[in-house]
Design an enzyme around this catalytic site. Sequence first.
Site, PDB file in Angstrom:
ATOM      1  N   GLY A  22       0.757  -1.248   0.000  1.00  0.00           N
ATOM      2  CA  GLY A  22       0.000   0.000   0.000  1.00  0.00           C
ATOM      3  C   GLY A  22       0.788   1.298   0.000  1.00  0.00           C
ATOM      4  N   GLU A  77       4.250   3.967   6.036  1.00  0.00           N
ATOM      5  CA  GLU A  77       3.020   3.186   5.936  1.00  0.00           C
ATOM      6  C   GLU A  77       1.927   4.000   5.257  1.00  0.00           C
ATOM      7  OE1 GLU A  77       1.733   0.356   6.359  1.00  0.00           O
ATOM      8  OE2 GLU A  77       2.533  -0.738   8.089  1.00  0.00           O
ATOM      9  N   ASP A  78       1.033   3.330   4.566  1.00  0.00           N
ATOM     10  CA  ASP A  78      -0.141   4.003   4.015  1.00  0.00           C
ATOM     11  C   ASP A  78      -1.174   4.245   5.100  1.00  0.00           C
ATOM     12  OD1 ASP A  78      -0.551   1.269   4.297  1.00  0.00           O
ATOM     13  OD2 ASP A  78      -1.618   1.030   2.410  1.00  0.00           O
ATOM     14  N   ASP A  99      -4.262   0.953  11.204  1.00  0.00           N
ATOM     15  CA  ASP A  99      -5.646   0.664  11.590  1.00  0.00           C
ATOM     16  C   ASP A  99      -5.621   0.136  13.025  1.00  0.00           C
ATOM     17  OD1 ASP A  99      -8.356  -0.108  11.540  1.00  0.00           O
ATOM     18  OD2 ASP A  99      -8.041  -1.773  10.179  1.00  0.00           O
ATOM     19  N   THR A 100      -5.572  -1.166  13.232  1.00  0.00           N
ATOM     20  CA  THR A 100      -5.487  -1.693  14.595  1.00  0.00           C
ATOM     21  C   THR A 100      -4.098  -1.464  15.192  1.00  0.00           C
ATOM     22  OG1 THR A 100      -4.741  -3.887  13.912  1.00  0.00           O
ATOM     23  CG2 THR A 100      -7.122  -3.539  14.035  1.00  0.00           C
ATOM     24  N   GLY A 101      -3.103  -1.299  14.322  1.00  0.00           N
ATOM     25  CA  GLY A 101      -1.729  -1.117  14.793  1.00  0.00           C
ATOM     26  C   GLY A 101      -0.969  -2.424  14.912  1.00  0.00           C
ATOM     27  N   LYS A 108      -6.218   5.477  12.025  1.00  0.00           N
ATOM     28  CA  LYS A 108      -7.578   5.314  12.561  1.00  0.00           C
ATOM     29  C   LYS A 108      -7.489   5.206  14.083  1.00  0.00           C
ATOM     30  CE  LYS A 108      -9.298   2.660   8.557  1.00  0.00           C
ATOM     31  NZ  LYS A 108      -9.838   1.348   8.119  1.00  0.00           N
ATOM     32  N   ASP A 156      -5.972  -0.524  -1.315  1.00  0.00           N
ATOM     33  CA  ASP A 156      -6.826  -1.355  -2.168  1.00  0.00           C
ATOM     34  C   ASP A 156      -8.076  -1.857  -1.470  1.00  0.00           C
ATOM     35  OD1 ASP A 156      -5.200  -3.157  -0.462  1.00  0.00           O
ATOM     36  OD2 ASP A 156      -6.242  -4.725  -1.561  1.00  0.00           O
ATOM     37  N   ARG A 169      -5.914   0.963  -6.223  1.00  0.00           N
ATOM     38  CA  ARG A 169      -4.651   1.577  -5.777  1.00  0.00           C
ATOM     39  C   ARG A 169      -4.240   2.762  -6.642  1.00  0.00           C
ATOM     40  NH1 ARG A 169      -2.376  -2.065  -2.020  1.00  0.00           N
ATOM     41  NH2 ARG A 169      -2.670  -4.277  -2.469  1.00  0.00           N
TER      42      ARG A 169
END
Length: 177
Positions: free
Chosen positions: A45, A101-102, A105-107, A133, A161, A167
Site C-alpha cells: 500500500g 506506511e499508508d 488501523d489496529t496497529g 484510525k 486497495d 490503488r
Amino acid sequence: MQIHDKTFLPFLSESEIQEKVQSIAKQLNTEYENKEVILISVLNGAFIFTADLMRHLAFQPEVQFAKVSTYGNAMNSTQKIREVWGLENLSIEGKDVLIVEDIIDTGFTADFLRAEIQKHRPASLSFVTLLFKPDAFQGQYPPEYMGFSIPTEFVVGYGLDYAQKGRELREILVYHP
Ligand code: IMP
Ligand code: MG
C-alpha cells in the site's frame, strides 16, 4: 464509484492529499536534516505515498522495501501475519530508520514491524503514516508522524486497495454501505 461489488464516495481529494504530503515532508526535513536516514516503505500500500513523499525531502535517504501481509478478507484486519519479506538482511544498525506506511488501523502490523526492525539495532525508529484510525488503534506505539486521522471506515485509493483494486486512484474514497 464502483469497485468490485461495492460503492465508494469521495473522501480526500488529490489536492488535500498532496498538501498533506508536503507538510509531512516539511516536518521530516526539520527532524532528519544531516542524518543518515533509511526509509523502509511497507508494500504494497505505501508505494505511492513513499514515492510522492520522497520527492519533497531535502535530505538523501536510502530507500528499502519490506512486505508484511496479514490474513483476512478484503475489509477487515485479522491480526495474523501471513507473509513477511525484506526484513532479513537489512543493514540499518546505527542508522535513523523511518518506516513509511499508508495506513495504521489496529496497529497490529506496525507493532510487528517495529519489533522486527528493532532487532537490527537502528539508532532511531519512527513511523510515518498517511492515514491513522485512532478509534481502531490498539497498538503499543502511535505513529510519530501522521497525515490524516480518520474515522474507523474503509478507504481506498492512493495505494490502498479493496481486494487488490483501486490503488491507482489519485484521491481517497470511503466505502458507502
Ligand atoms: P493494521 O490493522 O493496523 O495491522 O492494518 C493492517 C492492514 O490492513 C494495513 O496495512 C492495510 O493494508 C489494511 N487496511 C486497514 N485499513 C484499511 C482501509 O481502510 N483500506 C484499505 N486497507 C486497509
Ligand atoms: Mg490491503
